[in-house]
Design an enzyme around this catalytic site. Structure first.
Site, mmCIF file in Angstrom:
data_model
loop_
_atom_site.group_PDB
_atom_site.id
_atom_site.type_symbol
_atom_site.label_atom_id
_atom_site.label_comp_id
_atom_site.label_asym_id
_atom_site.label_seq_id
_atom_site.Cartn_x
_atom_site.Cartn_y
_atom_site.Cartn_z
ATOM 1 N N HIS A 64 0.849 -1.211 0.000
ATOM 2 C CA HIS A 64 0.000 0.000 0.000
ATOM 3 C C HIS A 64 0.878 1.253 0.000
ATOM 4 O O HIS A 64 1.207 1.802 1.051
ATOM 5 C CB HIS A 64 -0.901 -0.019 1.236
ATOM 6 C CG HIS A 64 -2.058 0.921 1.164
ATOM 7 N ND1 HIS A 64 -3.333 0.553 1.525
ATOM 8 C CD2 HIS A 64 -2.158 2.220 0.766
ATOM 9 C CE1 HIS A 64 -4.154 1.580 1.372
ATOM 10 N NE2 HIS A 64 -3.449 2.606 0.913
ATOM 11 N N HIS A 66 1.607 5.120 -2.054
ATOM 12 C CA HIS A 66 1.153 6.152 -2.990
ATOM 13 C C HIS A 66 2.381 6.811 -3.613
ATOM 14 O O HIS A 66 3.078 7.587 -2.965
ATOM 15 C CB HIS A 66 0.294 7.195 -2.262
ATOM 16 C CG HIS A 66 -0.979 6.635 -1.703
ATOM 17 N ND1 HIS A 66 -2.134 6.544 -2.439
ATOM 18 C CD2 HIS A 66 -1.255 6.104 -0.484
ATOM 19 C CE1 HIS A 66 -3.089 5.993 -1.704
ATOM 20 N NE2 HIS A 66 -2.579 5.713 -0.509
ATOM 21 N N LEU A 67 2.628 6.479 -4.870
ATOM 22 C CA LEU A 67 3.759 7.068 -5.588
ATOM 23 C C LEU A 67 3.349 8.340 -6.340
ATOM 24 O O LEU A 67 4.198 9.041 -6.890
ATOM 25 C CB LEU A 67 4.357 6.054 -6.562
ATOM 26 C CG LEU A 67 5.005 4.818 -5.909
ATOM 27 C CD1 LEU A 67 5.546 3.878 -6.977
ATOM 28 C CD2 LEU A 67 6.124 5.222 -4.942
ATOM 29 N N ARG A 68 2.052 8.620 -6.382
ATOM 30 C CA ARG A 68 1.519 9.852 -6.984
ATOM 31 C C ARG A 68 1.893 9.990 -8.463
ATOM 32 O O ARG A 68 2.047 11.121 -8.963
ATOM 33 C CB ARG A 68 2.024 11.085 -6.226
ATOM 34 C CG ARG A 68 1.802 11.060 -4.726
ATOM 35 C CD ARG A 68 0.360 11.247 -4.362
ATOM 36 N NE ARG A 68 0.180 11.358 -2.914
ATOM 37 C CZ ARG A 68 -0.891 10.925 -2.275
ATOM 38 N NH1 ARG A 68 -1.872 10.332 -2.929
ATOM 39 N NH2 ARG A 68 -1.000 11.074 -0.972
ATOM 40 N N ASP A 155 -9.000 2.656 -3.611
ATOM 41 C CA ASP A 155 -8.463 3.297 -2.405
ATOM 42 C C ASP A 155 -8.759 4.795 -2.382
ATOM 43 O O ASP A 155 -8.568 5.497 -3.364
ATOM 44 C CB ASP A 155 -6.964 3.070 -2.309
ATOM 45 C CG ASP A 155 -6.420 3.509 -0.970
ATOM 46 O OD1 ASP A 155 -6.969 3.093 0.064
ATOM 47 O OD2 ASP A 155 -5.453 4.288 -0.949
ATOM 48 N N ASP A 308 1.081 2.659 3.810
ATOM 49 C CA ASP A 308 0.140 3.697 3.358
ATOM 50 C C ASP A 308 0.892 5.022 3.231
ATOM 51 O O ASP A 308 0.405 6.089 3.625
ATOM 52 C CB ASP A 308 -1.056 3.837 4.300
ATOM 53 C CG ASP A 308 -2.198 4.649 3.674
ATOM 54 O OD1 ASP A 308 -2.094 4.991 2.474
ATOM 55 O OD2 ASP A 308 -3.179 4.958 4.373
ATOM 56 N N PHE A 324 -5.286 14.779 3.480
ATOM 57 C CA PHE A 324 -4.933 13.622 4.302
ATOM 58 C C PHE A 324 -3.619 13.023 3.807
ATOM 59 O O PHE A 324 -3.355 12.995 2.607
ATOM 60 C CB PHE A 324 -6.023 12.551 4.198
ATOM 61 C CG PHE A 324 -7.340 12.925 4.816
ATOM 62 C CD1 PHE A 324 -7.550 12.776 6.178
ATOM 63 C CD2 PHE A 324 -8.376 13.419 4.035
ATOM 64 C CE1 PHE A 324 -8.772 13.112 6.757
ATOM 65 C CE2 PHE A 324 -9.608 13.747 4.592
ATOM 66 C CZ PHE A 324 -9.804 13.598 5.961
ATOM 67 N N GLY A 325 -2.818 12.521 4.728
ATOM 68 C CA GLY A 325 -1.627 11.785 4.294
ATOM 69 C C GLY A 325 -0.483 11.864 5.271
ATOM 70 O O GLY A 325 -0.314 12.846 5.997
#
Length: 427
Positions: A64, A66-68, A155, A308, A324-325
């Site tokens: 999980h 996030h490489l964006r 997601d 995440d 969020f992040g």
């Protein structure tokens, strides 16, 4: 004739989750593949890595991340995979909530080719469950799988329509893809920004009720039971969610779940102190939930630990409007080793199973273990070496991390992918 590359890792405490073994051994690597695991391997004509007093573990398989990419400028393949390598991750599965969304074969192919060209580690895309992650029309699973996806997820969004979710589980299971559900009923969470509780009340912020997660977990669990399909629940944050999953498993439902480090390390009390990286989804919960998640890791109810990793450009000063992040890829292994192994909750073998072995098995990847014939995706770290976290030194573009100044153990000294050193630090 091309000369064979040979590397021997000497004297390390090798963790082999597939066999349940932790012991001092040497590892011979030839042309990126593990050729021998034993004591006293000759090191002539080989690069020698002295791993005395260090653990040698299979690289983390982070399910999980996030490489964006494709997206904006908050991260990218190069920076994201560099951060992963620093944190001990050798395989990253990137989530599809990008712009444009990873919901078609062309975008999947773009990710795969970009990772091959610019990535430091292995990257496997996760395709969207539905077109545009809108929860209405199933994305083309078969064609996306042919280009390289290993799972499907919307997601950031929950598939609200139960009939669509039923089709998602049936089709993903037919294609051999793991369905990963982000369980948040937005009809309940509405415009909430933090956990509904004492902290949200004191700060005057709209809260996200626990029911938003538990209701979604319960519904998806029932659909999995009715279809007989397997289901994976992403980033659980509540004791209530874990209770539902335990009951479902006891009745034969094929359900697995993951937890992220911030949910077994941090609580929403920290919101009252302020700081960056504290606004996450699902939100930081109460101490009771944190302790329950640790218990779930200990008793095996939680199968996987996933970062995440969600890099964001944020000041952290406006909880109402900030995105969020939390950025954590750079310190993934140190976080888990410090707060789970050093705190006495898990053994090193148990930790490696949840970080590497279990996620690889769930996704059907030939990774997450150390064995003759396998690719040498390895991490070497000295368990007694400690260091204070300096967020400004993160290789990730995301500096939105609340761990600045934390004293952690377990920083990787060497991260290898295919027998090649992709990250090294002097410890």
């Amino acid at each position: 004739m091309v000369k064979m590359s040979r590397t021997v890792i000497k004297y390390g405490k090798v963790v082999i989750p597939g066999e349940g073994i932790v012991g001092e051994k040497d590892i011979l690597i030839e042309d990126g593949v593990i050729k021998e695991i034993s004591g006293g391997i000759p090191s002539e004509d080989a690069q020698v890595i002295d791993a005395e007093n260090c653990y040698v573990i299979p690289g983390i398989v982070d399910i999980h991340v996030h490489l964006r990419d494709p997206d904006g400028d908050e991260e990218g393949i190069t920076s994201g995979t560099s951060a992963c390598s620093k944190g001990g991750v050798t395989t990253a599965c990137c989530m599809p909530n990008t712009n444009p969304c990873i919901d078609n074969p062309a975008i999947v192919r773009y990710i795969v080719l970009s990772a091959e060209k610019y990535g430091k580690i292995r990257v496997y895309p996760i395709g969207a469950m539905t077109v545009g992650r809108e929860g209405k029309i199933l994305a083309p699973y078969e064609r996306m799988k042919s280009e390289g996806i290993v799972a499907v997820s919307d997601d950031g969004n929950w598939v609200e329509d139960p009939l669509v979710m039923k089709s998602v589980l049936e089709m993903s299971n037919m294609e051999g893809l793991l369905p990963i559900s982000h369980c948040e009923d937005k009809r309940v969470s509405l415009d909430g920004v933090v956990n509904e509780g004492i902290a949200s009340f004191k700060l005057g912020l709209p809260g996200i009720p626990p029911l938003a997660e538990t209701l979604a977990v319960a519904r998806d669990t029932v659909i999995a039971r009715e279809t007989g399909a397997r289901l994976h629940i992403a980033h659980i944050s509540l004791k209530g969610s874990l209770d539902i999953i335990r009951i479902a498993r006891s009745s034969g439902v094929k359900i697995t779940c993951e937890v992220s480090p911030h949910h077994f390390i941090l609580t929403d009390d920290l919101l009252l102190e302020g700081g960056i990286g504290l606004k996450v989804n699902p939100p930081l919960r109460e101490e009771m939930d944190k302790l329950a998640l640790i218990d779930g890791l200990k008793d095996g109810s939680i199968d996987v630990i996933a970062s995440d990793h969600a890099p964001r450009k944020t000041s952290g000063s406006d909880l109402m409007n900030d995105p969020f992040g939390i950025s954590s890829a750079d310190i993934m292994l140190p976080l888990c080793y410090t707060f789970l192994v050093r705190e006495g909750h898990l053994s090193i073998l148990e930790l490696v199973k949840k970080l590497s072995y279990n996620p690889a098995r769930l996704l059907g990847l030939d990774a997450g273990d150390i064995a003759v014939g396998k690719k040498a995706d390895l991490v070497i770290f000295k368990p007694d070496y400690r260091e204070r976290v300096d967020v400004s030194s993160f290789l990730s573009k995301g500096k939105n991390s609340p761990y600045d100044g934390f004293e952690l153990y377990g920083f990787p000294a060497v991260t290898m992918v295919n027998g090649k050193i992709v990250y090294a630090r002097d410890i």
